[in-house]
Write a protein that holds these residues in place. Structure first.
Motif, PDB file in Angstrom:
ATOM      1  N   ALA A  46       0.687  -1.365   0.083  1.00 11.98           N
ATOM      2  CA  ALA A  46       0.167   0.053   0.022  1.00 11.98           C
ATOM      3  C   ALA A  46       1.330   0.697   0.480  1.00 11.98           C
ATOM      4  CB  ALA A  46      -0.831  -0.406   1.060  1.00 11.98           C
ATOM      5  N   ASN A  47       0.055   2.161  -1.204  1.00 14.37           N
ATOM      6  CA  ASN A  47       1.352   3.186  -0.882  1.00 14.37           C
ATOM      7  C   ASN A  47       1.401   4.477   0.652  1.00 14.37           C
ATOM      8  OD1 ASN A  47      -1.528   3.995  -1.810  1.00 14.37           O
ATOM      9  ND2 ASN A  47      -1.153   5.889  -3.330  1.00 14.37           N
ATOM     10  N   TRP A  48       0.312   4.819   0.482  1.00 17.82           N
ATOM     11  CA  TRP A  48       0.505   5.087   2.429  1.00 17.82           C
ATOM     12  C   TRP A  48       1.531   4.682   3.336  1.00 17.82           C
ATOM     13  CZ3 TRP A  48      -0.908   2.343   6.810  1.00 17.82           C
ATOM     14  CH2 TRP A  48      -1.443   1.219   6.322  1.00 17.82           C
ATOM     15  N   PHE A  49       1.705   3.318   3.753  1.00 13.67           N
ATOM     16  CA  PHE A  49       2.196   2.491   4.044  1.00 13.67           C
ATOM     17  C   PHE A  49       4.202   2.417   3.680  1.00 13.67           C
ATOM     18  CE2 PHE A  49       5.057  -0.683   5.202  1.00 13.67           C
ATOM     19  CZ  PHE A  49       4.650  -1.213   6.605  1.00 13.67           C
ATOM     20  N   TYR A  50       4.179   2.130   3.088  1.00 15.58           N
ATOM     21  CA  TYR A  50       5.862   2.328   2.128  1.00 15.58           C
ATOM     22  C   TYR A  50       6.771   4.009   2.253  1.00 15.58           C
ATOM     23  CZ  TYR A  50       4.885   2.153  -2.923  1.00 15.58           C
ATOM     24  OH  TYR A  50       3.673   2.164  -4.021  1.00 15.58           O
ATOM     25  N   LEU A  51       4.959   4.450   2.117  1.00 17.43           N
ATOM     26  CA  LEU A  51       5.428   6.114   1.700  1.00 17.43           C
ATOM     27  C   LEU A  51       6.020   7.091   3.554  1.00 17.43           C
ATOM     28  CD1 LEU A  51       3.198   7.780  -1.617  1.00 17.43           C
ATOM     29  CD2 LEU A  51       6.068   7.249  -1.313  1.00 17.43           C
ATOM     30  N   ALA A  52       5.213   6.014   4.083  1.00 13.03           N
ATOM     31  CA  ALA A  52       5.184   6.976   5.586  1.00 13.03           C
ATOM     32  C   ALA A  52       6.401   6.005   5.620  1.00 13.03           C
ATOM     33  CB  ALA A  52       3.702   6.572   6.485  1.00 13.03           C
ATOM     34  N   ILE A  53       6.832   4.955   5.413  1.00 15.24           N
ATOM     35  CA  ILE A  53       8.071   4.198   6.331  1.00 15.24           C
ATOM     36  C   ILE A  53       9.571   5.192   5.432  1.00 15.24           C
ATOM     37  CG2 ILE A  53       9.266   2.153   6.749  1.00 15.24           C
ATOM     38  CD1 ILE A  53       7.001   1.996   8.308  1.00 15.24           C
ATOM     39  N   ALA A  54       9.617   4.811   4.008  1.00 15.75           N
ATOM     40  CA  ALA A  54      10.839   5.596   3.525  1.00 15.75           C
ATOM     41  C   ALA A  54      10.499   7.506   3.998  1.00 15.75           C
ATOM     42  CB  ALA A  54      10.261   6.061   2.146  1.00 15.75           C
ATOM     43  N   SER A  55       9.668   8.347   4.746  1.00 11.02           N
ATOM     44  CA  SER A  55       9.683   9.567   4.210  1.00 11.02           C
ATOM     45  C   SER A  55      10.001   9.542   6.020  1.00 11.02           C
ATOM     46  CB  SER A  55       8.353  10.158   4.675  1.00 11.02           C
ATOM     47  OG  SER A  55       8.404   9.935   3.479  1.00 11.02           O
ATOM     48  N   ALA A  56       9.869   8.881   7.454  1.00 10.38           N
ATOM     49  CA  ALA A  56      10.574   8.311   8.254  1.00 10.38           C
ATOM     50  C   ALA A  56      11.694   8.288   8.710  1.00 10.38           C
ATOM     51  CB  ALA A  56       9.636   7.753   9.331  1.00 10.38           C
ATOM     52  N   LEU A  57      12.338   7.629   7.990  1.00  5.91           N
ATOM     53  CA  LEU A  57      13.729   7.399   7.302  1.00  5.91           C
ATOM     54  C   LEU A  57      14.395   8.668   7.003  1.00  5.91           C
ATOM     55  CD1 LEU A  57      13.412   3.549   5.937  1.00  5.91           C
ATOM     56  CD2 LEU A  57      14.404   4.123   8.450  1.00  5.91           C
ATOM     57  N   GLY A  58      13.674   9.237   6.016  1.00  6.35           N
ATOM     58  CA  GLY A  58      14.264  10.721   5.164  1.00  6.35           C
ATOM     59  C   GLY A  58      14.508  10.559   7.017  1.00  6.35           C
ATOM     60  N   GLY A  59      13.463  11.716   7.616  1.00  7.54           N
ATOM     61  CA  GLY A  59      13.862  12.329   8.997  1.00  7.54           C
ATOM     62  C   GLY A  59      14.927  11.709   9.408  1.00  7.54           C
ATOM     63  N   PHE A  60      14.746  10.862   9.546  1.00  7.75           N
ATOM     64  CA  PHE A  60      15.589  10.127  10.912  1.00  7.75           C
ATOM     65  C   PHE A  60      16.939  10.400  10.359  1.00  7.75           C
ATOM     66  CE2 PHE A  60      18.394   6.972  12.205  1.00  7.75           C
ATOM     67  CZ  PHE A  60      18.573   6.871  13.628  1.00  7.75           C
ATOM     68  N   ALA A  61      17.498  10.140   8.963  1.00  9.20           N
ATOM     69  CA  ALA A  61      18.431  10.512   8.513  1.00  9.20           C
ATOM     70  C   ALA A  61      19.147  12.241   8.979  1.00  9.20           C
ATOM     71  CB  ALA A  61      18.525   9.886   6.504  1.00  9.20           C
ATOM     72  N   ALA A  62      17.997  13.154   8.458  1.00  9.56           N
ATOM     73  CA  ALA A  62      17.849  14.649   8.220  1.00  9.56           C
ATOM     74  C   ALA A  62      18.596  14.314   9.543  1.00  9.56           C
ATOM     75  CB  ALA A  62      17.144  15.222   8.069  1.00  9.56           C
ATOM     76  N   TRP A  63      17.952  13.389  10.891  1.00  5.27           N
ATOM     77  CA  TRP A  63      18.097  14.263  12.116  1.00  5.27           C
ATOM     78  C   TRP A  63      19.531  13.759  12.520  1.00  5.27           C
ATOM     79  CZ3 TRP A  63      20.279  10.141  15.158  1.00  5.27           C
ATOM     80  CH2 TRP A  63      20.199  10.459  16.811  1.00  5.27           C
ATOM     81  N   ALA A  64      20.868  12.589  11.854  1.00  2.93           N
ATOM     82  CA  ALA A  64      21.788  11.847  11.852  1.00  2.93           C
ATOM     83  C   ALA A  64      22.487  12.846  11.613  1.00  2.93           C
ATOM     84  CB  ALA A  64      22.151  10.186  10.855  1.00  2.93           C
ATOM     85  N   CYS A  65      22.129  13.716  10.719  1.00  5.64           N
ATOM     86  CA  CYS A  65      22.907  14.951   9.888  1.00  5.64           C
ATOM     87  C   CYS A  65      23.520  15.953  10.581  1.00  5.64           C
ATOM     88  CB  CYS A  65      22.540  15.369   8.649  1.00  5.64           C
ATOM     89  SG  CYS A  65      22.804  14.235   7.126  1.00  5.64           S
TER      90      CYS A  65
END
Length: 357
Positions: A46-65
């Motif tokens: 479902a696109n809402w699921f994998y887009l949510a997971i991907a974006s959450a990982l993007g937010g976490f990657a930004a925090w790591a930077c």
């Protein structure tokens, strides 16, 4: 009256009859009943699921930077540091990168993932820079109001009561503006107006909800010595999660026609048709990339939206295109039709409003 036609068992055993039957079997691709995919597979695709997971990982990657450059102990709230200015750009760039690349990764299309991911990264960063000033103005105004109406403030100058609620609303407003660049990268890369609009609406809603939760998360995870590293990690991830979630939900709410892969390497995956002309094929440049099937040509079939009436046309392929088991050169699709290309089975669906046009 003419004499009745009599067919004997010997006639049915003639070689040309057997050849005709075999030819008819070849010309038809009736796949029969196909069971539904397990609920877990349907959720994962479902696109809402994998887009949510991907974006959450993007937010976490930004925090790591960001985190290595951020020190709560020496930070002066009265003066902006360079890292403060880069907060929005880095977060929106991280979310934009992962959100843009998610669809291509799910479809095993490296070309699309690279194109949309890089566009999401660039648009997210530049747009985040542009959104910094208006977002900061909104947040500064709401913060001042929050402090003035708050009955008391905490040791780190956080308002309480109604003041905290106003502060949360201010941060939500700021993030709803700042998140817009994170949602539009894929649409700009694909040059699709509908995808851009869905990205804008989804990012605004996601930023609003994620921003609203940011301060409660800050208070929940703040350590006794005032370190907010974990708070920021969770906060940025939650903002990313809601941006991706709402982008996916808006796509689902606004879709008019789509294909569900019933049989094939991505069985259970839904492909929303945004374009007036949708190309199906084994080339990564196709709008719907159908891989791992030697019988599918790089440009195998085309679905055209003619004012709400969808037509499918075979691109003169050797193996052919089949609708409900019948080989076609061109035909109009109806809701529930099964399309067979090689070993891949797709089910066509259209919303009721589109059917009535």
């Amino acid at each position: 009256m003419s004499d009745p036609i009599r067919i004997t068992s010997a006639d049915l055993q003639r070689p040309e009859i057997n050849d005709y039957v075999e030819m008819q079997k070849y010309l038809q691709r009736d796949v029969g009943e196909i069971g539904r995919q397990p609920w877990l597979i349907r959720v994962i695709y479902a696109n809402w699921f994998y887009l949510a997971i991907a974006s959450a990982l993007g937010g976490f990657a930004a925090w790591a930077c960001i985190e290595p450059w951020y020190d709560d102990a020496i930070r002066d709230p009265e003066n902006l540091d360079p890292i403060d200015v880069l907060f929005f750009p880095i977060v929106t760039a991280g979310i934009g990168l992962f959100l843009g690349a998610a669809e291509g990764i799910m479809c095993r299309n490296l070309r699309r993932a690279t194109l949309c991911g890089s566009m999401g990264l660039g648009i997210g960063f530049v747009g985040g820079l542009l959104a910094f000033l208006p977002s900061e103005i909104v947040f500064a105004i709401m913060s001042a109001i929050a402090v003035n109406v708050s009955p008391e403030v905490t040791e780190d100058n956080m308002p309480t009561g109604i003041g905290l609620l106003i502060l949360m609303m201010g941060r939500a407003s700021a993030w709803s503006v700042a998140s817009i660049p994170a949602g539009v990268g894929q649409g700009i890369a694909l040059k699709e107006k509908k995808v851009i609009i869905n990205g804008v609406v989804g990012a605004v809603l996601g930023g609003l909800v994620g921003g609203l939760l940011f301060d409660p998360i800050y208070l929940l995870f703040l350590t006794e010595d005032g370190n907010a590293a974990i708070s920021r990690a969770v906060g940025f991830s939650v903002i990313g999660l809601f941006v991706g979630l709402f982008v996916g939900l808006v796509e689902g709410w606004t879709k008019t026609a789509w294909l569900l892969m019933r049989k094939g390497p991505l069985a259970g995956k839904q492909f929303i048709m945004f374009k007036d002309t949708t190309v199906l094929g084994s080339s990564p440049k196709a709008d719907i990339y159908l891989f791992k099937d030697d019988a599918i040509e790089p440009r195998h079939a085309i679905i055209t939206n003619r004012g709400g009436r969808f037509e499918i046309e075979d691109c003169q392929t050797p193996d052919g295109t089949y609708v409900n088991g019948v080989a076609i050169s061109r035909t109009t699709l109806s809701d529930g039709d099964q399309i067979v290309l090689g070993k891949t089975v797709l089910e066509f669906s259209v919303k009721e409003s589109s059917k009535q046009r």
